[in-house]
Design an enzyme around this catalytic site. Structure first.
Site, PDB file in Angstrom:
ATOM      1  N   HIS A  16     -79.019 -10.276   1.665  1.00 47.85           N
ATOM      2  CA  HIS A  16     -79.108 -11.689   1.263  1.00 47.85           C
ATOM      3  C   HIS A  16     -80.583 -12.061   1.134  1.00 47.85           C
ATOM      4  CE1 HIS A  16     -77.188 -15.949   1.740  1.00 47.85           C
ATOM      5  NE2 HIS A  16     -78.135 -15.923   0.803  1.00 47.85           N
ATOM      6  N   HIS A  18     -83.307 -13.672  -1.927  1.00 49.15           N
ATOM      7  CA  HIS A  18     -83.602 -14.173  -3.265  1.00 49.15           C
ATOM      8  C   HIS A  18     -85.001 -13.738  -3.650  1.00 49.15           C
ATOM      9  CE1 HIS A  18     -79.885 -16.466  -3.393  1.00 49.15           C
ATOM     10  NE2 HIS A  18     -80.121 -16.752  -2.120  1.00 49.15           N
ATOM     11  N   HIS A 188     -72.204 -17.284  -2.792  1.00 49.70           N
ATOM     12  CA  HIS A 188     -72.477 -18.202  -1.699  1.00 49.70           C
ATOM     13  C   HIS A 188     -71.235 -19.079  -1.526  1.00 49.70           C
ATOM     14  CE1 HIS A 188     -76.545 -16.942  -2.370  1.00 49.70           C
ATOM     15  NE2 HIS A 188     -77.070 -17.839  -1.545  1.00 49.70           N
ATOM     16  N   GLU A 191     -71.614 -22.668   2.963  1.00 48.39           N
ATOM     17  CA  GLU A 191     -72.947 -23.032   3.451  1.00 48.39           C
ATOM     18  C   GLU A 191     -73.022 -24.555   3.541  1.00 48.39           C
ATOM     19  OE1 GLU A 191     -77.692 -22.603   2.272  1.00 48.39           O
ATOM     20  OE2 GLU A 191     -76.159 -22.354   0.735  1.00 48.39           O
ATOM     21  N   ASP A 268     -82.619 -14.695   3.367  1.00 51.31           N
ATOM     22  CA  ASP A 268     -82.385 -15.693   2.333  1.00 51.31           C
ATOM     23  C   ASP A 268     -83.650 -15.895   1.488  1.00 51.31           C
ATOM     24  OD1 ASP A 268     -81.105 -17.583   0.804  1.00 51.31           O
ATOM     25  OD2 ASP A 268     -80.587 -18.911   2.450  1.00 51.31           O
ATOM     26  N   ASP A 269     -84.559 -16.747   1.948  1.00 44.95           N
ATOM     27  CA  ASP A 269     -85.806 -17.051   1.237  1.00 44.95           C
ATOM     28  C   ASP A 269     -86.952 -17.008   2.245  1.00 44.95           C
ATOM     29  OD1 ASP A 269     -84.576 -17.975  -1.415  1.00 44.95           O
ATOM     30  OD2 ASP A 269     -83.582 -19.279   0.031  1.00 44.95           O
TER      31      ASP A 269
END
Length: 321
Positions: A16, A18, A188, A191, A268-269
Protein backbone atom coordinates in the site's frame (compact mmCIF):
# COMPACT_ATOMS: atom_id res chain seq x y z
CA UNK A 1 19.45 -3.89 18.16
CA UNK A 2 16.88 -1.10 18.07
CA UNK A 3 13.27 -1.81 17.16
CA UNK A 4 13.76 0.05 13.88
CA UNK A 5 16.80 -2.07 13.01
CA UNK A 6 14.89 -5.26 13.84
CA UNK A 7 11.96 -4.39 11.61
CA UNK A 8 14.16 -3.04 8.81
CA UNK A 9 15.81 -6.47 8.75
CA UNK A 10 12.46 -8.26 8.58
CA UNK A 11 11.65 -9.38 5.00
CA UNK A 12 8.30 -7.96 3.99
CA UNK A 13 6.15 -6.88 1.07
CA UNK A 14 4.92 -3.30 0.89
CA UNK A 15 1.49 -3.43 -0.71
CA UNK A 16 0.00 0.00 0.00
CA UNK A 17 2.19 2.79 -1.35
CA UNK A 18 1.23 5.69 -3.61
CA UNK A 19 4.17 6.39 -5.85
CA UNK A 20 4.25 10.18 -5.94
CA UNK A 21 3.97 10.48 -2.16
CA UNK A 22 6.91 8.11 -1.67
CA UNK A 23 9.13 11.03 -2.71
CA UNK A 24 11.97 11.88 -0.33
CA UNK A 25 11.57 15.13 1.56
CA UNK A 26 14.98 16.39 0.42
CA UNK A 27 13.96 15.72 -3.17
CA UNK A 28 10.65 17.50 -2.65
CA UNK A 29 12.40 20.58 -1.25
CA UNK A 30 14.95 20.62 -4.07
CA UNK A 31 12.31 20.42 -6.79
CA UNK A 32 10.08 23.02 -5.13
CA UNK A 33 13.06 25.39 -4.98
CA UNK A 34 13.93 24.72 -8.63
CA UNK A 35 10.32 25.36 -9.69
CA UNK A 36 9.88 28.39 -7.45
CA UNK A 37 6.92 27.04 -5.49
CA UNK A 38 6.20 26.66 -1.78
CA UNK A 39 6.71 23.32 -0.09
CA UNK A 40 3.25 21.82 0.61
CA UNK A 41 2.10 21.06 4.15
CA UNK A 42 3.34 17.76 5.50
CA UNK A 43 1.60 15.54 8.09
CA UNK A 44 -1.11 18.04 9.16
CA UNK A 45 -4.26 18.35 7.01
CA UNK A 46 -7.46 20.02 8.26
CA UNK A 47 -9.52 17.86 5.89
CA UNK A 48 -9.21 15.27 3.14
CA UNK A 49 -9.50 17.93 0.42
CA UNK A 50 -6.36 19.71 1.63
CA UNK A 51 -4.54 16.38 1.70
CA UNK A 52 -5.55 15.83 -1.94
CA UNK A 53 -4.30 19.33 -2.80
CA UNK A 54 -0.88 18.49 -1.36
CA UNK A 55 -0.85 15.26 -3.34
CA UNK A 56 -1.69 17.16 -6.52
CA UNK A 57 1.36 19.37 -6.02
CA UNK A 58 3.57 16.27 -5.86
CA UNK A 59 2.15 15.06 -9.17
CA UNK A 60 2.89 18.47 -10.69
CA UNK A 61 6.53 18.33 -9.60
CA UNK A 62 7.05 15.18 -11.69
CA UNK A 63 6.94 17.07 -14.97
CA UNK A 64 9.98 15.55 -16.68
CA UNK A 65 10.96 11.93 -17.39
CA UNK A 66 14.24 12.58 -15.59
CA UNK A 67 12.39 13.43 -12.39
CA UNK A 68 10.18 10.37 -12.71
CA UNK A 69 13.26 8.17 -13.17
CA UNK A 70 14.92 9.70 -10.11
CA UNK A 71 11.77 9.16 -8.05
CA UNK A 72 11.59 5.50 -9.04
CA UNK A 73 15.26 4.91 -8.25
CA UNK A 74 14.94 6.55 -4.84
CA UNK A 75 11.73 4.68 -4.03
CA UNK A 76 13.36 1.33 -4.81
CA UNK A 77 16.51 2.24 -2.86
CA UNK A 78 14.41 3.24 0.15
CA UNK A 79 12.35 0.05 -0.11
CA UNK A 80 15.51 -2.08 -0.07
CA UNK A 81 16.78 -0.22 3.01
CA UNK A 82 13.44 -0.97 4.71
CA UNK A 83 13.66 -4.73 4.16
CA UNK A 84 11.04 -4.69 1.39
CA UNK A 85 11.45 -7.60 -1.01
CA UNK A 86 8.28 -6.95 -3.02
CA UNK A 87 6.79 -3.52 -3.64
CA UNK A 88 3.45 -2.72 -5.24
CA UNK A 89 3.20 0.98 -6.05
CA UNK A 90 0.02 2.76 -7.15
CA UNK A 91 -0.52 5.76 -9.40
CA UNK A 92 -3.01 7.24 -11.86
CA UNK A 93 -1.00 7.28 -15.14
CA UNK A 94 -3.31 9.70 -16.93
CA UNK A 95 -2.47 12.36 -14.33
CA UNK A 96 1.25 12.22 -15.09
CA UNK A 97 2.68 15.69 -15.77
CA UNK A 98 5.71 14.32 -17.62
CA UNK A 99 3.91 12.53 -20.46
CA UNK A 100 1.18 13.41 -22.92
CA UNK A 101 -0.82 10.22 -22.45
CA UNK A 102 -1.31 7.49 -19.87
CA UNK A 103 0.11 4.98 -22.34
CA UNK A 104 3.32 7.00 -22.66
CA UNK A 105 3.51 7.25 -18.89
CA UNK A 106 3.33 3.49 -18.41
CA UNK A 107 5.68 2.81 -21.31
CA UNK A 108 8.29 4.82 -19.40
CA UNK A 109 7.46 4.01 -15.79
CA UNK A 110 7.20 0.22 -16.00
CA UNK A 111 10.63 -0.59 -17.48
CA UNK A 112 12.28 2.18 -15.48
CA UNK A 113 10.83 0.82 -12.25
CA UNK A 114 11.85 -2.72 -13.19
CA UNK A 115 15.43 -1.58 -13.86
CA UNK A 116 15.54 0.29 -10.54
CA UNK A 117 14.17 -2.75 -8.77
CA UNK A 118 16.87 -4.97 -10.23
CA UNK A 119 19.57 -2.52 -9.16
CA UNK A 120 18.31 -2.44 -5.59
CA UNK A 121 17.05 -6.02 -5.28
CA UNK A 122 13.33 -5.22 -4.97
CA UNK A 123 10.71 -6.92 -7.13
CA UNK A 124 8.02 -4.42 -8.00
CA UNK A 125 4.66 -4.24 -9.74
CA UNK A 126 2.37 -1.36 -10.63
CA UNK A 127 -1.22 -0.85 -9.52
CA UNK A 128 -3.19 1.33 -11.95
CA UNK A 129 -5.52 3.40 -9.78
CA UNK A 130 -9.05 4.28 -10.76
CA UNK A 131 -10.20 7.68 -9.50
CA UNK A 132 -13.56 6.73 -8.01
CA UNK A 133 -14.88 10.27 -8.48
CA UNK A 134 -14.11 10.45 -12.22
CA UNK A 135 -17.06 8.38 -13.43
CA UNK A 136 -17.66 4.98 -15.07
CA UNK A 137 -16.02 5.84 -18.39
CA UNK A 138 -12.75 6.67 -16.65
CA UNK A 139 -13.00 3.48 -14.61
CA UNK A 140 -13.40 1.31 -17.69
CA UNK A 141 -10.61 3.11 -19.55
CA UNK A 142 -8.26 2.74 -16.59
CA UNK A 143 -9.01 -0.98 -16.43
CA UNK A 144 -8.41 -1.38 -20.18
CA UNK A 145 -5.14 0.54 -19.83
CA UNK A 146 -4.05 -1.77 -17.03
CA UNK A 147 -5.01 -4.81 -19.10
CA UNK A 148 -2.90 -3.55 -22.01
CA UNK A 149 0.18 -3.64 -19.75
CA UNK A 150 -0.71 -6.79 -17.83
CA UNK A 151 2.40 -8.62 -19.02
CA UNK A 152 4.71 -5.60 -18.72
CA UNK A 153 4.66 -4.83 -15.00
CA UNK A 154 1.08 -3.90 -14.11
CA UNK A 155 -0.22 -6.39 -11.54
CA UNK A 156 -3.57 -4.94 -10.40
CA UNK A 157 -6.11 -2.16 -10.54
CA UNK A 158 -6.97 -0.08 -7.49
CA UNK A 159 -9.72 2.36 -6.57
CA UNK A 160 -8.77 5.62 -4.84
CA UNK A 161 -10.07 9.01 -3.63
CA UNK A 162 -12.97 9.80 -1.31
CA UNK A 163 -15.34 6.87 -0.83
CA UNK A 164 -18.19 9.02 0.43
CA UNK A 165 -20.74 9.16 -2.36
CA UNK A 166 -18.53 7.00 -4.60
CA UNK A 167 -19.23 3.36 -3.68
CA UNK A 168 -16.94 0.52 -4.64
CA UNK A 169 -19.79 -1.28 -6.41
CA UNK A 170 -19.75 1.37 -9.15
CA UNK A 171 -16.40 -0.04 -10.32
CA UNK A 172 -17.72 -3.57 -10.86
CA UNK A 173 -17.41 -3.43 -14.66
CA UNK A 174 -13.85 -2.09 -14.46
CA UNK A 175 -12.93 -4.87 -12.06
CA UNK A 176 -14.35 -7.45 -14.47
CA UNK A 177 -12.17 -6.07 -17.28
CA UNK A 178 -9.11 -6.29 -15.03
CA UNK A 179 -9.84 -9.84 -13.95
CA UNK A 180 -10.30 -11.02 -17.52
CA UNK A 181 -6.77 -9.75 -18.18
CA UNK A 182 -5.43 -11.76 -15.25
CA UNK A 183 -4.94 -8.74 -13.01
CA UNK A 184 -5.61 -8.39 -9.31
CA UNK A 185 -8.23 -6.06 -7.83
CA UNK A 186 -7.24 -4.06 -4.73
CA UNK A 187 -9.65 -1.16 -4.03
CA UNK A 188 -9.60 1.29 -1.17
CA UNK A 189 -12.68 0.55 0.95
CA UNK A 190 -13.63 1.04 4.56
CA UNK A 191 -11.36 4.04 5.11
CA UNK A 192 -13.62 7.10 5.06
CA UNK A 193 -16.83 5.09 4.57
CA UNK A 194 -18.17 2.41 6.87
CA UNK A 195 -18.02 -1.40 7.08
CA UNK A 196 -20.74 -1.69 4.42
CA UNK A 197 -18.12 -0.69 1.83
CA UNK A 198 -15.83 -3.49 3.00
CA UNK A 199 -18.69 -5.96 2.60
CA UNK A 200 -19.47 -4.54 -0.85
CA UNK A 201 -15.84 -5.01 -1.87
CA UNK A 202 -15.93 -8.60 -0.64
CA UNK A 203 -19.12 -9.18 -2.61
CA UNK A 204 -17.18 -8.14 -5.73
CA UNK A 205 -14.56 -10.81 -5.04
CA UNK A 206 -11.59 -8.47 -4.63
CA UNK A 207 -8.11 -9.86 -3.94
CA UNK A 208 -7.16 -7.46 -1.16
CA UNK A 209 -8.65 -4.32 0.38
CA UNK A 210 -6.60 -1.20 0.96
CA UNK A 211 -7.36 0.14 4.45
CA UNK A 212 -10.60 -1.72 5.34
CA UNK A 213 -10.25 -0.72 8.99
CA UNK A 214 -13.90 0.29 9.36
CA UNK A 215 -14.68 -3.44 9.25
CA UNK A 216 -13.83 -3.47 12.96
CA UNK A 217 -17.19 -1.78 13.59
CA UNK A 218 -19.19 -4.78 12.34
CA UNK A 219 -18.54 -8.27 13.77
CA UNK A 220 -20.27 -9.90 10.78
CA UNK A 221 -17.89 -8.18 8.33
CA UNK A 222 -14.92 -9.18 10.48
CA UNK A 223 -16.12 -12.78 10.43
CA UNK A 224 -16.50 -12.67 6.65
CA UNK A 225 -13.00 -11.22 6.18
CA UNK A 226 -11.49 -13.91 8.36
CA UNK A 227 -13.47 -16.66 6.66
CA UNK A 228 -12.36 -15.59 3.18
CA UNK A 229 -8.78 -14.80 4.16
CA UNK A 230 -8.90 -11.44 2.39
CA UNK A 231 -5.90 -9.32 3.33
CA UNK A 232 -6.36 -5.72 4.47
CA UNK A 233 -3.45 -3.42 3.58
CA UNK A 234 -3.57 -1.29 6.73
CA UNK A 235 -1.83 2.09 7.17
CA UNK A 236 -2.19 3.17 10.82
CA UNK A 237 -0.35 6.50 10.68
CA UNK A 238 -2.36 7.59 7.64
CA UNK A 239 -5.56 6.69 9.48
CA UNK A 240 -4.62 8.84 12.47
CA UNK A 241 -3.47 11.84 10.41
CA UNK A 242 -6.71 11.84 8.39
CA UNK A 243 -8.92 11.30 11.44
CA UNK A 244 -10.03 7.76 10.57
CA UNK A 245 -8.72 6.63 13.98
CA UNK A 246 -8.39 8.97 16.99
CA UNK A 247 -4.88 7.74 17.90
CA UNK A 248 -2.49 4.88 17.34
CA UNK A 249 -3.42 3.51 20.77
CA UNK A 250 -7.06 3.35 19.66
CA UNK A 251 -6.39 2.07 16.15
CA UNK A 252 -8.40 -1.06 15.21
CA UNK A 253 -5.42 -3.08 13.91
CA UNK A 254 -5.12 -5.20 17.10
CA UNK A 255 -8.86 -5.92 16.97
CA UNK A 256 -8.61 -6.93 13.32
CA UNK A 257 -5.78 -9.34 14.08
CA UNK A 258 -7.60 -10.70 17.14
CA UNK A 259 -10.57 -11.46 14.88
CA UNK A 260 -8.36 -13.54 12.59
CA UNK A 261 -8.27 -10.99 9.76
CA UNK A 262 -5.15 -11.16 7.62
CA UNK A 263 -3.38 -7.79 7.46
CA UNK A 264 -0.32 -6.25 5.87
CA UNK A 265 1.21 -2.96 6.99
CA UNK A 266 1.77 -0.11 4.55
CA UNK A 267 2.86 3.52 4.66
CA UNK A 268 0.26 4.81 2.17
CA UNK A 269 1.90 8.22 1.54
CA UNK A 270 5.10 8.32 3.62
CA UNK A 271 6.14 11.84 2.63
CA UNK A 272 2.75 13.32 3.49
CA UNK A 273 2.18 11.30 6.67
CA UNK A 274 5.72 11.22 8.05
CA UNK A 275 6.13 7.46 8.48
CA UNK A 276 7.64 4.74 6.30
CA UNK A 277 6.75 1.06 6.40
CA UNK A 278 9.37 0.27 9.05
CA UNK A 279 7.96 3.03 11.24
CA UNK A 280 4.56 1.36 10.95
CA UNK A 281 5.96 -1.91 12.35
CA UNK A 282 7.74 -0.07 15.17
CA UNK A 283 4.63 1.92 16.06
CA UNK A 284 2.48 -1.21 15.96
CA UNK A 285 4.71 -2.76 18.62
CA UNK A 286 5.41 0.30 20.74
CA UNK A 287 2.09 2.16 20.56
CA UNK A 288 -0.43 -0.62 19.88
CA UNK A 289 1.12 -3.41 21.91
CA UNK A 290 1.30 -5.91 19.04
CA UNK A 291 3.98 -8.50 19.75
CA UNK A 292 7.02 -9.05 17.52
CA UNK A 293 5.81 -12.60 16.84
CA UNK A 294 2.47 -11.33 15.59
CA UNK A 295 4.18 -8.65 13.49
CA UNK A 296 6.37 -11.32 11.94
CA UNK A 297 3.13 -13.05 10.95
CA UNK A 298 1.94 -9.75 9.44
CA UNK A 299 5.14 -9.63 7.37
CA UNK A 300 4.51 -13.22 6.25
CA UNK A 301 0.96 -12.32 5.25
CA UNK A 302 2.23 -9.35 3.23
CA UNK A 303 4.49 -11.61 1.20
CA UNK A 304 1.85 -14.29 0.70
CA UNK A 305 -0.80 -11.74 -0.33
CA UNK A 306 1.43 -9.94 -2.82
CA UNK A 307 1.36 -10.45 -6.59
CA UNK A 308 5.09 -11.20 -6.62
CA UNK A 309 6.28 -14.25 -8.58
CA UNK A 310 6.33 -17.54 -6.71
CA UNK A 311 10.13 -17.66 -6.62
CA UNK A 312 10.30 -14.23 -4.99
CA UNK A 313 7.79 -15.31 -2.36
CA UNK A 314 9.59 -18.59 -1.66
CA UNK A 315 12.92 -16.86 -1.14
CA UNK A 316 11.42 -14.18 1.11
CA UNK A 317 9.47 -16.68 3.21
CA UNK A 318 12.57 -18.82 3.61
CA UNK A 319 14.46 -15.78 4.92
CA UNK A 320 11.59 -14.96 7.24
CA UNK A 321 11.61 -18.47 8.66
Amino acid sequence: MTARARYAALPKAHLHLHLEAAMREDTLRQWCAEDGIAVPPLVHYPDFTQFLDAYGLLIGLLHTPERVARLLDEVMADAAAQGVVALEYASIPEKSAAFDTAVEALEFILPTAADAGRRHGVWNGAIVSIDRGAGPDHAREAARLAARFADQGVVAVGLVADERGNPVAAAAEAFRIAREAGLGVVPHAGELAGPEEVRAALDLGVDRIQHGVQAARDPAVLELLAERGTCLDVCPTSNVVLGVAPSLEEHPLPALLDAGVRCSLGADDPLLFGADVVDEYVLAEERMGITPARLTKVARTSIEASFAPAEVKRAALARLA
